[in-house]
Design a protein around this motif. Structure first.
Motif, mmCIF file in Angstrom:
data_model
loop_
_atom_site.group_PDB
_atom_site.id
_atom_site.type_symbol
_atom_site.label_atom_id
_atom_site.label_comp_id
_atom_site.label_asym_id
_atom_site.label_seq_id
_atom_site.Cartn_x
_atom_site.Cartn_y
_atom_site.Cartn_z
ATOM 1 N N ILE A 1 0.833 -1.318 0.049
ATOM 2 C CA ILE A 1 0.046 -0.051 -0.077
ATOM 3 C C ILE A 1 1.094 1.237 -0.058
ATOM 4 N N PRO A 2 0.376 2.277 -0.937
ATOM 5 C CA PRO A 2 1.291 3.437 -0.779
ATOM 6 C C PRO A 2 1.568 4.061 0.546
ATOM 7 N N MET A 3 0.935 4.228 1.339
ATOM 8 C CA MET A 3 0.759 4.685 2.648
ATOM 9 C C MET A 3 1.684 3.868 3.432
ATOM 10 N N MET A 4 2.030 2.721 3.151
ATOM 11 C CA MET A 4 3.098 1.733 3.939
ATOM 12 C C MET A 4 4.536 1.910 3.516
ATOM 13 N N GLN A 5 4.634 2.931 2.444
ATOM 14 C CA GLN A 5 6.114 2.828 2.132
ATOM 15 C C GLN A 5 6.836 3.678 3.361
ATOM 16 N N GLY A 6 7.959 2.980 3.374
ATOM 17 C CA GLY A 6 8.775 3.576 4.854
ATOM 18 C C GLY A 6 8.527 2.712 5.796
ATOM 19 N N CYS B 1 -3.216 -11.177 13.526
ATOM 20 C CA CYS B 1 -1.906 -11.522 12.606
ATOM 21 C C CYS B 1 -0.842 -10.523 12.725
ATOM 22 N N GLY B 2 -0.702 -9.539 13.621
ATOM 23 C CA GLY B 2 0.542 -8.695 13.729
ATOM 24 C C GLY B 2 0.244 -7.423 14.347
ATOM 25 N N ILE B 3 0.923 -6.630 14.614
ATOM 26 C CA ILE B 3 0.833 -5.280 15.273
ATOM 27 C C ILE B 3 1.636 -4.321 14.609
ATOM 28 N N GLY B 4 1.147 -3.103 14.356
ATOM 29 C CA GLY B 4 1.697 -2.051 13.857
ATOM 30 C C GLY B 4 1.868 -0.829 14.855
ATOM 31 N N ILE B 5 3.051 -0.414 14.939
ATOM 32 C CA ILE B 5 3.515 0.649 15.896
ATOM 33 C C ILE B 5 4.236 1.781 15.470
ATOM 34 N N LYS B 6 3.889 3.056 16.194
ATOM 35 C CA LYS B 6 4.386 4.363 15.863
ATOM 36 C C LYS B 6 5.318 4.465 16.913
ATOM 37 N N PHE C 1 5.730 -13.506 15.431
ATOM 38 C CA PHE C 1 4.491 -12.656 15.544
ATOM 39 C C PHE C 1 4.986 -11.246 14.827
ATOM 40 N N PRO C 2 4.566 -10.604 13.998
ATOM 41 C CA PRO C 2 5.102 -9.562 13.347
ATOM 42 C C PRO C 2 4.878 -8.032 14.111
ATOM 43 N N ILE C 3 6.133 -7.591 14.072
ATOM 44 C CA ILE C 3 5.978 -6.142 14.575
ATOM 45 C C ILE C 3 6.321 -5.360 13.474
ATOM 46 N N ILE C 4 5.482 -4.160 12.928
ATOM 47 C CA ILE C 4 5.952 -3.323 11.860
ATOM 48 C C ILE C 4 5.895 -1.993 12.414
ATOM 49 N N SER C 5 6.924 -1.169 12.091
ATOM 50 C CA SER C 5 7.026 0.261 12.219
ATOM 51 C C SER C 5 6.175 1.149 11.263
ATOM 52 N N ILE C 6 5.268 1.796 11.981
ATOM 53 C CA ILE C 6 4.381 2.402 10.832
ATOM 54 C C ILE C 6 5.148 3.850 10.637
ATOM 55 N N PRO C 7 5.003 4.415 9.461
ATOM 56 C CA PRO C 7 5.521 6.036 9.427
ATOM 57 C C PRO C 7 4.892 7.026 10.109
ATOM 58 N N VAL C 8 5.662 7.628 11.054
ATOM 59 C CA VAL C 8 4.871 8.673 11.941
ATOM 60 C C VAL C 8 3.839 9.443 11.332
ATOM 61 N N ASP C 9 3.885 9.993 10.113
ATOM 62 C CA ASP C 9 3.172 11.102 9.350
ATOM 63 C C ASP C 9 2.027 10.239 8.858
ATOM 64 N N VAL C 10 1.556 8.927 9.019
ATOM 65 C CA VAL C 10 0.658 8.380 8.251
ATOM 66 C C VAL C 10 -0.609 8.322 9.423
ATOM 67 N N LEU D 1 -5.017 5.161 6.906
ATOM 68 C CA LEU D 1 -4.232 3.736 6.685
ATOM 69 C C LEU D 1 -5.390 2.447 7.051
ATOM 70 N N ILE D 2 -6.372 2.807 8.010
ATOM 71 C CA ILE D 2 -7.282 1.773 7.977
ATOM 72 C C ILE D 2 -8.056 1.659 6.760
ATOM 73 N N LYS D 3 -8.693 2.777 6.474
ATOM 74 C CA LYS D 3 -9.438 2.838 5.040
ATOM 75 C C LYS D 3 -8.583 2.019 3.898
ATOM 76 N N ALA D 4 -7.350 2.655 3.901
ATOM 77 C CA ALA D 4 -6.473 1.969 2.761
ATOM 78 C C ALA D 4 -6.340 0.316 2.889
ATOM 79 N N ILE D 5 -6.210 -0.151 4.178
ATOM 80 C CA ILE D 5 -6.150 -1.626 4.421
ATOM 81 C C ILE D 5 -7.272 -2.338 3.844
ATOM 82 N N PHE D 6 -8.539 -1.638 4.475
ATOM 83 C CA PHE D 6 -9.646 -2.429 4.142
ATOM 84 C C PHE D 6 -10.123 -2.266 2.529
ATOM 85 N N ASN D 7 -9.699 -1.394 1.910
ATOM 86 C CA ASN D 7 -9.735 -1.066 0.380
ATOM 87 C C ASN D 7 -8.885 -2.409 -0.217
ATOM 88 N N LYS D 8 -7.586 -2.664 0.501
ATOM 89 C CA LYS D 8 -6.796 -3.515 -0.254
ATOM 90 C C LYS D 8 -7.403 -4.988 0.088
#
Length: 560
Positions: A17-22, A84-89, A110-119, A124-131
């Motif tokens: 997803i473009p918003m997840m770049q970074g 399935c995992g956790i995303g953290i700022k 268990f995946p831990i993903i660093s989310i870009p601070v400016d997202v 992001l929730i909307k983009a993930i559901f669209n995906k």
């Protein structure tokens, strides 16, 4: 495959997803293949009680800023809840995820993903559901397109190999379709490297796939298969239609690219593949009608009907001048075999199993035979070489029967299977007698209720004489005279005197053994034996009396 994960996408997919770049995967990278079905925000300490399987959780770590140990403790709990995992700022409430937490996540995948601070989380929730919805829509389209391609192959009679090719295009993996009715396999893999990887496991699989009882669970399974020094996942997708199994599809995930939705797409077409096998069965059944007509005429006691059959003998490769023998195979389940809504499926299943037995015989038996199927039984006509000795004929017939019984055993049908063998007919005019004898021996086997599966008419001894048409009526009359008084008693008093006598002879007069076989108290057996003696003057210890009753019972067993 469970309904819950048929349309799922993998957690790793959302990284595109473009918003997840970074975004950066900090730990638990192996868990990126986890299915994601939803996304939620975690900013309260008791979130574990509210999460659902397949959720991806987003957090700023505000809840854990004062107690980072709570974050470490919650990870195994989330794993157990199938999150399935956790995303953290980071760099807001905590500067970084502690090494100990990352170590725990790696240990449990268990995946831990660093989310870009400016997202923004809302975007992001909307983009993930669209995906997720977009991938599900693509999966539905893929199912529709794949089923259409399989249907087109069937309409133009392209065969199973063409279907296997289509499955390869979806899975990008070596594939084999195993038709368990006709015992055929169809392998497809255009990549020599992939084929070389799995060829040993493929050969082992094919060597055993038709010689074991299939699973009754119509579900997709995956298991490790050793390939050289490594292991890959071999998936199996059963081919079912109308609750009946017709075969299985095997896939070797050599490149670790097969996903749950790929399996679901393939599984969606298994009913069509089963129908292709059913179409082949229908064609064989049509051929069987003509073969049945030929055999019915050939095995008839009417000379004119037999002559009509001989006119077509060349077409069926039957040689009138050779010795022949009839074998009857009966598959008898507990339910009465009548075509009713309740058991028509069972009859269909028996027919399919008998067809499977016949196909195996064609592959493994090196002699000539003709066969026809009718509901719960099959009739086989064997022919022998002109110069074959009686011993050679017996051995050849025994090889035929061994294949029958081995196949029945593999299909869990052995306990329902009975094989009767008529005498050898030196001329085709004697075939009706051989058939009648084979059917008689089957009836005897069923009536004996023993573990005996095969009976040759030639092994019946005295009963062969008593079964002669000229003696049949007198023999039955004799049996009635001996047994009728006790039978009348049993019918009137719901007794078991006849059965007690039968088991008495079966056990050689050992009353304790009789009690065990009949599940009856020893004193009750003694009472019955004394009652037979006192009321009817029948002393079973007297040799002549014992012979008369044994003979009468044997006559009933053979002729009635």
């Amino acid at each position: 495959m469970t309904a819950d994960n048929r349309f799922d996408i993998q957690l790793g997919d959302i990284l595109s997803i473009p918003m997840m770049q970074g975004a950066e995967v900090l730990a638990g990278e192996k868990g990126l293949r986890n299915s994601i079905v939803s996304v939620n925000v975690i900013e309260v300490p008791d979130i574990v009680d509210w999460v659902r399987p397949g959720e991806f959780l987003l957090t700023t770590a505000y809840t854990f800023s004062d107690d980072i140990g709570a974050f470490e403790r919650i990870l195994p709990e989330l794993k157990n809840k199938k999150v399935c995992g956790i995303g953290i700022k980071t760099h807001r409430y905590i500067t970084e995820v502690p090494e100990h937490a990352l170590s725990i996540a790696n240990d449990i995948d268990f995946p831990i993903i660093s989310i870009p601070v400016d997202v923004p989380y809302g975007d992001l929730i909307k983009a993930i559901f669209n995906k997720i919805i977009g991938e599900q829509t693509r999966t539905l389209k893929q199912i529709f397109d794949f089923n259409n391609r399989v249907r087109d192959i069937m309409l133009r009679h392209g065969g199973m190999k063409a279907i296997a090719e289509q499955i390869y295009h979806i899975s990008r993996s070596p594939v084999v379709i195993c038709d368990e009715v006709f015992r055929d396999s169809y392998f497809y893999c255009p990549d020599p490297k992939k084929e070389a990887q799995i060829i040993d496991d493929y050969n082992r699989l094919i060597a055993n796939v038709f010689s074991r009882s299939p699973s009754s669970v119509p579900d997709v399974t995956g298991r490790s298969a050793r390939v050289g020094n490594t292991k890959i996942i071999r998936y199996s997708i059963p081919i079912y239609y109308d609750n009946m199994r017709y075969g299985v599809i095997y896939l070797w995930d050599t490149d670790y690219v097969i996903r749950q939705r790929d399996l679901f797409v393939i599984e969606s077409a298994t009913s069509l593949i089963a129908l292709d096998i059913l179409n082949r069965i229908t064609l064989v059944d049509r051929e069987n009608v003509h073969r049945s007509t030929f055999l019915e005429k050939l095995l008839s006691s009417d000379e004119k009907e037999q002559e009509k059959a001989i006119e077509n003998a060349d077409y069926y490769l039957f040689h009138p001048e050779l010795a022949s023998q009839c074998v009857v195979l009966l598959v008898q389940q507990d339910l009465p075999l009548q075509m009713t809504p309740n058991n028509s499926r069972m009859i269909k299943n028996i027919n399919t199993n008998i067809l499977n037995l016949t196909n195996r015989l064609k592959q493994e038996y090196d002699g000539y035979f003709l066969s026809t199927r009718k509901n719960d039984r099959a009739v086989f006509l064997l022919q022998y070489d002109k110069n074959a000795s009686d011993e050679a004929k017996r051995e050849q017939c025994q090889r035929f029967i061994d294949i029958l019984l081995e196949s029945a055993k593999e299909k869990d049908l052995l306990s329902f299977t009975y094989v009767g063998v008529g005498s050898i007919a030196e001329t085709y005019q004697d075939l009706s007698s051989s058939l009648s004898q084979a059917e008689q021996t089957v009836r005897i086997l069923v009536s004996r209720k023993s573990d005996e599966r095969v009976l040759f008419y030639s092994d019946l001894g005295l009963l062969r004489v008593l079964g002669h048409p000229l003696l049949r009526e007198d023999a039955l009359k004799y049996a009635h005279e001996v047994l009728d008084p006790l039978e009348e008693h049993d019918e009137k008093h719901r007794g078991d005197l006849i059965e007690t006598i039968r088991v008495y002879f079966q056990c050689g007069g050992n009353l304790k053994r009789v009690a065990e076989v009949l599940f009856t108290h020893y004193n009750t057996i003694i009472y019955r034996i004394n009652r037979i003696r006192d009321m009817y003057g029948i002393d079973l210890r007297d040799p002549e009396t014992a012979f008369n009753f044994q003979l009468a019972l044997k006559i009933r067993e053979l002729l009635q």
